[in-house]
Scaffold this active site. Structure first.
Site, short mmCIF file in Angstrom:
data_model
loop_
_atom_site.label_atom_id
_atom_site.label_comp_id
_atom_site.label_asym_id
_atom_site.label_seq_id
_atom_site.Cartn_x
_atom_site.Cartn_y
_atom_site.Cartn_z
N ASP A 142 0.79 -1.25 0.00
CA ASP A 142 0.00 0.00 0.00
C ASP A 142 0.82 1.29 0.00
O ASP A 142 0.49 2.25 0.71
CB ASP A 142 -0.95 0.02 1.22
CG ASP A 142 -2.03 -1.05 1.16
OD1 ASP A 142 -1.92 -1.94 0.30
OD2 ASP A 142 -2.96 -0.99 1.97
N ASP B 171 -4.76 -0.61 -1.61
CA ASP B 171 -6.12 -0.35 -1.19
C ASP B 171 -6.85 0.15 -2.44
O ASP B 171 -6.35 1.06 -3.12
CB ASP B 171 -6.08 0.77 -0.13
CG ASP B 171 -6.84 0.43 1.14
OD1 ASP B 171 -7.28 -0.72 1.30
OD2 ASP B 171 -7.00 1.35 1.98
N HIS C 71 -10.60 0.98 -3.23
CA HIS C 71 -11.97 1.03 -2.74
C HIS C 71 -12.96 1.57 -3.75
O HIS C 71 -12.63 2.48 -4.53
CB HIS C 71 -12.05 1.95 -1.51
CG HIS C 71 -11.25 1.52 -0.33
ND1 HIS C 71 -11.20 0.23 0.11
CD2 HIS C 71 -10.45 2.23 0.52
CE1 HIS C 71 -10.42 0.16 1.18
NE2 HIS C 71 -9.94 1.35 1.44
N HIS D 8 -10.48 7.58 0.93
CA HIS D 8 -9.10 7.39 0.48
C HIS D 8 -9.03 6.24 -0.51
O HIS D 8 -9.88 5.35 -0.50
CB HIS D 8 -8.18 7.10 1.68
CG HIS D 8 -8.51 5.79 2.35
ND1 HIS D 8 -9.52 5.66 3.27
CD2 HIS D 8 -7.99 4.55 2.20
CE1 HIS D 8 -9.59 4.40 3.68
NE2 HIS D 8 -8.68 3.70 3.04
N LYS E 291 -7.02 -4.79 -3.03
CA LYS E 291 -7.79 -5.33 -1.90
C LYS E 291 -8.86 -4.34 -1.45
O LYS E 291 -8.78 -3.16 -1.79
CB LYS E 291 -6.86 -5.68 -0.74
CG LYS E 291 -6.15 -4.50 -0.12
CD LYS E 291 -5.20 -4.96 0.96
CE LYS E 291 -4.38 -3.83 1.51
NZ LYS E 291 -5.14 -2.73 2.13
N CYS F 94 -2.21 -2.22 7.65
CA CYS F 94 -2.18 -3.21 6.58
C CYS F 94 -0.91 -4.05 6.57
O CYS F 94 -0.95 -5.21 6.17
CB CYS F 94 -2.44 -2.53 5.24
SG CYS F 94 -4.13 -1.86 5.16
ZN LIG Z 1 -8.64 1.64 3.02
#
Ligand SMILES: [Zn+2]
Length: 201
Positions: A26, A68, A70, A87, A112, A151
């Site tokens: 990340d 990440d 999203h 974010h 993810k 993470c």
């Molecule tokens: Zn996140």
């Protein structure tokens, strides 16, 4: 409890070989200082990670980058009652890898927390990372990235549960430290799970 350094010392080309992989967790714009969910000193992981990337690349060993990724209405966002500002929305500038992070061709990118209603701190959760690692013959992971207490922690603990040996590159992780000491506690927890710390490349 004093942190034990792993026995291997700095990561050197002579220490890595078949069965090893590098996992960069990340290192995205939104996790850098000034980003939507900036980690203090988060940009300091880039130089040691770039050195590790070069070592693994020269050795012909696999490199995995997690991110990440999203949806815009993700459950972890404050708009939905979650703990975090918006974010790493998939496809946005903030979700991009840090501009100075080296990402060689052929590196594997693992996205993810891509479902609206589920968060995932571990790169193993709801992804194909474990089977991909096994298919590549990987037995040991070198892990660095952001953030130590979220993470990185979750990914390392999951890797141990999956049966992988793990070395955390101590100079290539930074913590959020919402509560002072969170990062140190996370490192201790990772060590108790059987992960080792190694110093910088
Ligand atoms: Zn996140």
């Amino acid at each position: 409890m004093a942190l034990r350094r792993g026995g291997a010392g700095p990561v050197k080309a002579s220490h890595i070989g078949p069965g090893d992989a590098l996992v960069v967790v990340d290192v995205q714009r939104d996790f850098l200082p000034g980003g939507a969910r900036g980690v203090p000193g988060g940009d300091e992981v880039i130089a040691p990670l770039n050195r590790a990337v070069s070592l693994f690349e020269r050795a012909g060993l696999p490199i995995f980058y997690t991110r990440d990724w999203h949806p815009a209405n993700h459950v972890s966002f404050k708009a939905r009652g979650g703990p975090w500002p918006r974010h790493c929305v998939a496809g946005t500038e903030g979700a991009a890898f840090a501009p100075t992070l080296r990402v060689p061709q052929g590196a594997v990118i693992v996205s993810k927390a891509t479902s609206p209603d589920r968060d995932a701190e571990s790169a193993f959760q709801d992804t194909t990372l474990a089977p991909q690692l096994r298919a590549a013959g990987v037995r040991r992971l070198y892990v660095g990235g952001l953030a130590t207490d979220y993470c990185v922690r979750a990914t390392v603990l999951a890797a141990r549960r999956e049966g992988f040996d793990v070395k955390v590159i101590a100079d290539a992780v930074r913590a959020v430290d919402v509560q002072p000491g969170d990062g140190q506690r996370a490192l201790q927890e990772m060590q108790l799970s059987g992960a080792q710390l190694t110093s910088r490349c």
